[in-house]
Design an enzyme around this catalytic site. Structure first.
Site, PDB file in Angstrom:
ATOM      1  N   HIS A   1       0.861  -1.192   0.000  1.00 28.71           N
ATOM      2  CA  HIS A   1       0.000   0.000   0.000  1.00 28.71           C
ATOM      3  C   HIS A   1       0.891   1.232   0.000  1.00 28.71           C
ATOM      4  O   HIS A   1       1.988   1.214   0.571  1.00 28.71           O
ATOM      5  CB  HIS A   1      -0.908  -0.007   1.240  1.00 28.71           C
ATOM      6  CG  HIS A   1      -1.990   1.026   1.144  1.00 28.71           C
ATOM      7  ND1 HIS A   1      -1.768   2.350   1.440  1.00 28.71           N
ATOM      8  CD2 HIS A   1      -3.271   0.935   0.737  1.00 28.71           C
ATOM      9  CE1 HIS A   1      -2.882   3.033   1.225  1.00 28.71           C
ATOM     10  NE2 HIS A   1      -3.813   2.198   0.799  1.00 28.71           N
TER      11      HIS A   1
ATOM     12  N   GLU B   1      -3.751   2.940  -7.346  1.00 22.89           N
ATOM     13  CA  GLU B   1      -4.155   4.063  -6.483  1.00 22.89           C
ATOM     14  C   GLU B   1      -3.163   5.213  -6.608  1.00 22.89           C
ATOM     15  O   GLU B   1      -2.075   5.139  -6.022  1.00 22.89           O
ATOM     16  CB  GLU B   1      -4.165   3.635  -5.008  1.00 22.89           C
ATOM     17  CG  GLU B   1      -5.116   2.545  -4.651  1.00 22.89           C
ATOM     18  CD  GLU B   1      -5.426   2.533  -3.150  1.00 22.89           C
ATOM     19  OE1 GLU B   1      -6.592   2.311  -2.824  1.00 22.89           O
ATOM     20  OE2 GLU B   1      -4.524   2.757  -2.328  1.00 22.89           O
TER      21      GLU B   1
HETATM   22  O1  G3P Z   1      -6.516   1.651   0.454  1.00 24.45           O
HETATM   23  C1  G3P Z   1      -7.489   2.570   0.094  1.00 24.45           C
HETATM   24  C2  G3P Z   1      -6.975   3.908  -0.056  1.00 24.45           C
HETATM   25  O2  G3P Z   1      -5.657   4.184   0.021  1.00 24.45           O
HETATM   26  C3  G3P Z   1      -7.840   4.943  -0.600  1.00 24.45           C
HETATM   27  O3  G3P Z   1      -8.122   5.750   0.484  1.00 24.45           O
HETATM   28  O4  G3P Z   1      -9.458   7.285   1.790  1.00 24.45           O
HETATM   29  O5  G3P Z   1      -8.985   7.775  -0.606  1.00 24.45           O
HETATM   30  O6  G3P Z   1     -10.559   5.944  -0.008  1.00 24.45           O
HETATM   31  P1  G3P Z   1      -9.353   6.751   0.389  1.00 24.45           P
END
Ligand code: G3P
Length: 233
Positions: A97, A145
């Site tokens: 992550h 992400e």
């Molecule tokens: O692992 C999920 C993440 O990093 C996204 O976070 O708070 O933007 O949904 P968020």
């Protein structure tokens, strides 16, 4: 609902938000289980490390560790090892992550440790380039992400659709067995639908769910939107 993963998948990372620690981890996991049952959509939860074992006992949905270290059992103080994640009954682990990055060699080792112990890997990547490298390592699931959108409420599926489609296309080309999710800023059912329209098989999200005034309502909206978008594919 079972602990088996299926798609579309809504993966909920609780991180270590105060709203998701201890009793709150159980409460948010039970809500996730309820929504999963009501809509027939797979919802996975990744609770804080110290709540992992208890959450696994409380719910019949897939539960993941947020991290695993690249070690075998032994003298590694404070580490999370695959054997222990397996022993408490979790189904898999998030790997790399962006809030818990690993070196490339360690990512390879963690994926091997998860395979050896029969756990599912959800590998996080941050760009189309790192997604290419990640896909070649054959995790079961990969989540793209962009770190700059994490926690902002600005959904990757709308703000950076080209990153999502780029990741989906790269994975299809390199290793089509890998399931692709996207995450960062996912906050509404519409964001989830958009993610699926871009070719993903679901989403990974944290703050919108953990901090929601009414997490059940939010997640129900996401599950419904996911199903509709899935049918339209
Ligand atoms: O692992 C999920 C993440 O990093 C996204 O976070 O708070 O933007 O949904 P968020």
């Amino acid at each position: 609902m079972t602990k088996e993963l299926s798609y579309p998948l809504i993966a909920l990372n609780f991180k270590v938000y105060l709203e998701a620690i201890g009793e709150n981890a159980i409460k948010l996991s039970r809500i996730a289980e309820e929504v999963s049952k009501e809509y027939g959509v797979c919802v996975m939860v990744a609770p804080p490390p110290l709540d992992l074992a208890q959450v696994v006992k409380e719910v019949e949905i897939p539960v993941f560790s947020q991290h695993v270290d690249p070690y075998k059992p032994g003298s590694h103080t404070g580490s999370i090892i695959a054997e222990e994640v397996k022993a408490v009954g979790a189904s898999g682990s998030i790997v790399n992550h962006s809030e818990h990055r690993l070196r490339l060699a360690d990512i390879g080792m963690v994926l091997e440790r998860l395979r050896e112990t029969g756990l599912t890997a959800l590998l996080c990547t941050d760009t189309v380039e790192t997604t290419k490298a990640g896909a070649a390592l054959s995790p079961e699931i990969l989540a793209i992400e962009p770190p700059e959108l994490i926690g902002t409420g600005i959904p990757v599926s709308k703000a950076k659709p080209e990153v999502v489609t780029g990741a989906v296309e790269a994975v299809k080309r390199i290793n089509p067995r890998v399931h692709v999710l996207c995450g960062a800023g996912i906050s509404t059912g519409d964001d989830v639908a958009k993610a699926i329209e871009l070719g993903t098989e679901g989403v990974l999200l944290a703050s919108a769910y953990v901090k929601a005034k009414d997490p059940k309502k939010l997640l129900s909206g996401m599950a419904e939107a996911a199903l509709k978008a899935w049918e339209r594919r």
